[in-house]
Design an enzyme around this catalytic site. Sequence first.
Site, PDB file in Angstrom:
ATOM      1  N   GLU A  77       0.761  -1.113  -0.088  1.00 41.01           N
ATOM      2  CA  GLU A  77       0.025  -0.111  -0.069  1.00 41.01           C
ATOM      3  C   GLU A  77       0.942   1.266  -0.206  1.00 41.01           C
ATOM      4  OE1 GLU A  77      -3.471   0.894   2.882  1.00 41.01           O
ATOM      5  OE2 GLU A  77      -1.526   1.426   4.040  1.00 41.01           O
ATOM      6  N   ASP A 269     -10.198   1.714   6.160  1.00 45.26           N
ATOM      7  CA  ASP A 269     -10.068   1.595   4.632  1.00 45.26           C
ATOM      8  C   ASP A 269     -11.215   2.238   3.833  1.00 45.26           C
ATOM      9  OD1 ASP A 269      -8.088  -0.305   4.914  1.00 45.26           O
ATOM     10  OD2 ASP A 269      -9.023  -1.805   3.624  1.00 45.26           O
TER      11      ASP A 269
END
Length: 393
Positions: A77, A269
């Site tokens: 990420e 998220d």
Amino acid sequence: MVSKQNMATEGTPGAFYTGTYRNVFRELGYSDADIAARIEDTWHQLFEGDEETRIYYEAEPDMGYLLDTGNLDVRTEGMSYGMMMAVQLDRRDVFDRIWRWTRKYMYMTEGENAGYFAWSCDPDGTRRSNGPAPDGEEFFAMALLFASHRWGDGAEPLDYGRQARQLLRDCLHKGENGDGHSMWNPDNKLIKFIPNCEFSDPSYHLPHFYELFALWADPADRAFWREAAAASRAYLHKSCHPRTGLAPEYAFYDGTPNDERGYGKFFSDSYRVAANLGLDWEWFRADPWQCEAAERIQAFFADKEPADYRRYTIAGEPFDELSLHPVGLLATNAAASLAASGPAAEATVRRFWNTPVRTGVRRYYDNCLYLFAMLALSGRYRIWKPETQDTGE
């Protein structure tokens, strides 16, 4: 005040077609000099600053990594985010350092995940996991394509375009020979949370990337990517609550929250969905619903202070648990102003402008989202096209 003429105007082509990117900060009266200085300062604090703000570290003679300061690991990420930040700000040196580290330590060459990247490593390169996370792969591929178009390709592993196309090929076709699992479901064209599962994460859905993959990936796969862009836009209609606009962290393919492991709520998220709506609208303006959803999200948070941001059901019921990343949430809500024209759009951007980068242990995720919002709202999160159409060869 940001005018509705400047905000989400239906019928106006997106930046992909016009080459013109909105500068929301300028629309609000901030000077070009102040905006440029703010972006430069944000980069400096994250990539060159002291230990209160820094998340990037150099390693070995020609490598570097972004550290998740809350978990003390290196994640696909963050590495893919760092590459996207670097290509947007023309920092090829940093881009190449991050990519070399990624290829050396995270790229897997054996087992069912060969061709993917291990999602978590220690700072010394030791793998914590041999599993991938598709949000990293899609950002890697997009950043590599932009790098190829902006700077040109070099020798392996800096042959950016070839690396991107190979990665996208693996993401779609892995498993066809019984050798693992693809990252997109081949039937419904939706990205998976991880390759060996059959549910999704709404914040992984980046139709604005898929539109570009449909131009620059292997020719045989371009129809799939066009369909994936449409499927993801439709999926967000299903997964975002019709009143609040909030999405869960995990969701089934029908869009309903997947709470089997407790991730069916609006939490960390989920924050990225608002920013993704804003950027997709800015680049392509393909789905006017995105403007409505962005406004619902901003309206939900309009009367809430960042210090009191919490975990919520997607219907908006709060839990006692406070947000772990309030600055990141504030940043993504501001980035949604690329699509929103409601009464909260201006106030959300001004609140973001007046908020500094986060310091301390949990700064990594917040400040990644912070810099992306700075780029998006200043018109500097851009599509880097090839001089001529890429053949995919």
